[in-house]
Scaffold this motif. Sequence first.
Motif, short mmCIF file in Angstrom:
data_model
loop_
_atom_site.label_atom_id
_atom_site.label_comp_id
_atom_site.label_asym_id
_atom_site.label_seq_id
_atom_site.Cartn_x
_atom_site.Cartn_y
_atom_site.Cartn_z
N LEU A 4 -20.35 0.44 7.42
CA LEU A 4 -20.47 0.85 8.82
C LEU A 4 -19.59 2.05 9.16
N ASP A 5 -18.66 2.38 8.26
CA ASP A 5 -17.73 3.48 8.45
C ASP A 5 -16.94 3.33 9.76
N VAL A 6 -16.34 2.13 9.89
CA VAL A 6 -15.50 1.84 11.06
C VAL A 6 -14.18 1.25 10.58
N SER A 7 -13.20 1.27 11.45
CA SER A 7 -11.89 0.71 11.11
C SER A 7 -11.94 -0.82 11.20
N ALA A 8 -10.93 -1.45 10.63
CA ALA A 8 -10.84 -2.91 10.66
C ALA A 8 -10.77 -3.43 12.10
N SER A 9 -10.04 -2.73 12.96
CA SER A 9 -9.90 -3.20 14.34
C SER A 9 -11.22 -3.10 15.11
N VAL A 10 -11.98 -2.03 14.88
CA VAL A 10 -13.28 -1.88 15.55
C VAL A 10 -14.23 -2.97 15.07
N LEU A 11 -14.28 -3.19 13.76
CA LEU A 11 -15.16 -4.22 13.21
C LEU A 11 -14.77 -5.60 13.74
N ARG A 31 -9.12 -14.17 -2.13
CA ARG A 31 -9.51 -13.97 -3.53
C ARG A 31 -8.72 -12.80 -4.08
N ASP A 32 -8.15 -13.01 -5.25
CA ASP A 32 -7.36 -11.95 -5.90
C ASP A 32 -6.31 -11.39 -4.95
N THR A 33 -5.64 -12.26 -4.25
CA THR A 33 -4.57 -11.94 -3.28
C THR A 33 -5.04 -11.13 -2.08
N ARG A 34 -6.33 -10.97 -1.92
CA ARG A 34 -6.87 -10.24 -0.76
C ARG A 34 -7.74 -11.18 0.06
N GLN A 35 -7.67 -11.01 1.37
CA GLN A 35 -8.51 -11.82 2.24
C GLN A 35 -9.93 -11.27 2.23
N ARG A 36 -10.89 -12.15 2.06
CA ARG A 36 -12.31 -11.78 2.09
C ARG A 36 -12.95 -12.46 3.29
N VAL A 37 -13.92 -11.77 3.88
CA VAL A 37 -14.63 -12.31 5.05
C VAL A 37 -16.12 -12.18 4.80
N TRP A 38 -16.83 -13.27 5.02
CA TRP A 38 -18.29 -13.27 4.91
C TRP A 38 -18.86 -13.55 6.28
N LEU A 39 -19.88 -12.79 6.66
CA LEU A 39 -20.55 -12.96 7.94
C LEU A 39 -21.99 -13.37 7.69
N LYS A 40 -22.50 -14.25 8.55
CA LYS A 40 -23.86 -14.75 8.40
C LYS A 40 -24.50 -14.85 9.78
N LEU A 41 -25.73 -14.34 9.89
CA LEU A 41 -26.45 -14.48 11.15
C LEU A 41 -26.81 -15.95 11.39
N THR A 42 -26.66 -16.39 12.62
CA THR A 42 -27.11 -17.73 13.00
C THR A 42 -28.59 -17.66 13.36
N ARG A 43 -29.17 -18.79 13.61
CA ARG A 43 -30.56 -18.82 14.07
C ARG A 43 -30.72 -18.00 15.34
N GLU A 44 -29.77 -18.14 16.27
CA GLU A 44 -29.80 -17.37 17.51
C GLU A 44 -29.64 -15.88 17.22
N GLY A 45 -28.82 -15.54 16.24
CA GLY A 45 -28.63 -14.15 15.85
C GLY A 45 -29.89 -13.54 15.28
N HIS A 46 -30.59 -14.31 14.45
CA HIS A 46 -31.86 -13.83 13.91
C HIS A 46 -32.87 -13.57 15.03
N GLU A 47 -32.94 -14.48 15.97
CA GLU A 47 -33.88 -14.33 17.08
C GLU A 47 -33.53 -13.13 17.95
N ALA A 48 -32.24 -12.95 18.23
CA ALA A 48 -31.81 -11.81 19.05
C ALA A 48 -32.12 -10.50 18.33
#
Length: 66
Positions: A4-11, A31-48
């Motif tokens: 997305l080419d945005v900063s961590a704070s914007v994201l 993981r590997d001493t770094r924090q990882r974040v996974w995002l997933k659309l919800t059913r409502e997110g898919h519909e929106a």
Amino acid sequence: MEQLDVSASVLSKHVTVLMDAGYIEQRKAVRDTRQRVWLKLTREGHEACRTHLDALRAIVGSWRDE
């Protein structure tokens, strides 16, 4: 962030808004001493998203017909 080419704070702010709206779920892990974040659309997110894309297609379709 890279895609997305945005900063961590914007994201982070956008993720918070989408989570508060119930459109995404977030999972965190270290993981590997770094924090990882996974995002997933919800059913409502898919519909929106589907509704938003349909509206954009309608706008583009009407513009092409002119």
